[in-house]
Design an enzyme around this catalytic site. Structure first.
Site, PDB file in Angstrom:
ATOM      1  CG  HIS A 162      -2.162   0.803   1.043  1.00  0.00           C
ATOM      2  ND1 HIS A 162      -2.283   1.804   0.104  1.00  0.00           N
ATOM      3  CD2 HIS A 162      -3.358   0.771   1.698  1.00  0.00           C
ATOM      4  CE1 HIS A 162      -3.487   2.348   0.191  1.00  0.00           C
ATOM      5  NE2 HIS A 162      -4.150   1.751   1.145  1.00  0.00           N
ATOM      6  CG  ASP A 190     -12.281  -5.792 -22.082  1.00  0.00           C
ATOM      7  OD1 ASP A 190     -11.969  -6.998 -22.072  1.00  0.00           O
ATOM      8  OD2 ASP A 190     -12.975  -5.285 -22.981  1.00  0.00           O
TER       9      ASP A 190
END
Length: 428
Positions: free
Chosen positions: A148, A373
């Site tokens: 993170h 995608d």
């Protein structure tokens, strides 16, 4: 669900070992918890091959080199950095097979079982870890973990979209920005806000700051769906305009607090993650890669939260978010500079696994999950955390299976979770 590991390899850094660049972590990287985050993307068949995914990943890492770097001085709370090039680093890539059809485990909801679908976070040796989970039907779940302190959710979303475009052979027109000169302190630096106990603690920590042990009650993850129609009904109660995030944050604060059965005079807080990119003046580009998220904390007594209207509680959230502006962000940058000789600890690192009577709410609503995608006509059928082990943590995410609206992942003790599910959609 039995996950069979086929291979585990490390994709090396794209720079030769003789070329080393150190990118210092900023105050916004250091105020973030020192942990790996995990997310799952699930795709129905047909999906691209692992080879195609790997080739696209190697191209993406040339644009996002810090993800393949390594943290230097991670134990030094003063000025750690990400080293790109040199020895070490790389990205862990794991390939697995699962003798099930993907439909057999849909819809995906956070569960300890899903931890098998990404590399372990507690023993991670790499800043970025990726696991390709192949199902017998050809379906694919990509499990990703990243440190993170190297990137927030907004930055990682940009990485995922770019990676997916490169797999499809598309042109990349937006590139990550690593320019830290936008975040330099003022001359002279000055603190206009109090950051002690809100953003950072001094080191060593006083005993009262140490996390409390997890109670014996089991934490479970509840997923509730809020449809567009339901959200519209809440908005209709608002005397002034509020964002979808603000009204859902208020609604969930009310319901979680009520489910916990807290005394009415108890003080409760809600930590709200705010993207600071557009709040700095001049604004930081949305393509900035790193961390630019700060927490703001609305506070109220349980009576105010549970018995007040959604509009009243939403106003608390709205006002707290509004306090994170250029002045607060500049003050935090200067605070980091003024205390550069001292060891500091992020408040987020000492919260512990139980937040009650408080809660934390993180929003994934602005992440472009619909743009991830990879081609081959495989449709996205899941976008979620694998498992949320922290009691009181709430994640809002877009629903990606055609329903629209918002899914809320809520981590609570079992007895509180049962009541929360019963009242999660009541409008009072």
């Amino acid at each position: 669900m039995e996950v069979h590991v086929v291979s585990s390899t490390v994709i090396p850094q794209s720079l030769p070992p003789t070329e080393t660049t150190k990118i210092p972590l900023t105050v916004f990287d250091m105020v973030i918890p020192n942990i790996h985050m995990a997310v799952l993307y699930a795709f129905m068949p047909p999906t691209p091959t692992n080879t195609a995914l790997k080739h696209g990943l190697m191209k993406a890492l040339k644009l996002f080199p810090t993800l393949a770097g390594h943290l230097s001085g991670n134990n030094d709370r003063r000025r750690p950095s990400v080293s790109v090039g040199g020895n070490g680093g790389g990205v862990l890539m794991v390939e697995t097979n699962i003798a099930l059809e993907l439909l057999d485990i849909l819809p995906l909801e956070p569960s300890p079982k899903l931890l098998q679908l990404h590399p372990q976070t507690d023993i991670a040796q790499h800043l970025l870890q990726i696991q390709f989970n192949r199902f017998s039907c050809g379906g694919l779940v990509i499990g990703i973990t990243n440190h993170h302190r190297v990137a927030d959710g907004k930055s990682m979303s940009s990485f995922f979209v770019t990676w997916a475009k490169l797999v499809r052979g598309l042109h990349i027109d937006k590139f990550p920005v690593y320019d830290r000169t936008m975040l330099i302190p003022r001359d002279p630096p000055r603190c206009d806000h109090d950051h002690w106990g809100i953003d950072f603690q001094p080191f060593p920590l006083p005993p009262s700051s140490l996390p409390s042990p997890l109670k014996s009650n089991k934490v479970c993850n509840v997923v509730v769906h809020y449809s567009v129609d339901f959200i519209s009904k809440i908005k209709a109660q608002m005397p002034r305009k509020h964002s979808t995030f603000e009204i859902l944050a208020a609604h969930l604060w009310k319901k979680v607090t009520r489910a916990r059965g807290l005394d009415l005079d108890t003080l409760t807080e809600m930590s709200v993650a705010v993207n600071g990119r557009s709040r700095l003046r001049p604004a930081v580009p949305s393509e900035y890669f790193g961390n630019m998220v700060l927490n703001t904390i609305p506070r109220a007594h349980v009576k105010e939260v549970t018995e007040g209207s959604v509009a009243d509680v939403a106003r608390l959230v709205h006002d707290a978010v509004g306090r994170i502006g250029d002045g607060y962000i500049r003050s935090l940058i200067d605070f980091w500079e003024i205390n550069s000789g001292d060891e500091l600890v992020s408040v987020a690192d000492v919260e512990g696994p139980v937040l009650c009577p408080n809660l934390e709410i993180d929003s994934w609503l602005g992440f472009p999950s619909h743009e991830v995608d990879f081609g081959a006509e495989g449709s996205l059928c899941g976008f979620l955390p694998s498992w949320v082990p922290v009691e009181g943590l709430v994640i809002l995410k877009p629903n990606v299976v055609g329903k629209g609206g918002v899914d809320a992942v809520v981590a609570l003790f079992e007895d509180h979770a049962r009541l929360f599910k019963q009242i999660s959609h009541s409008l009072d």
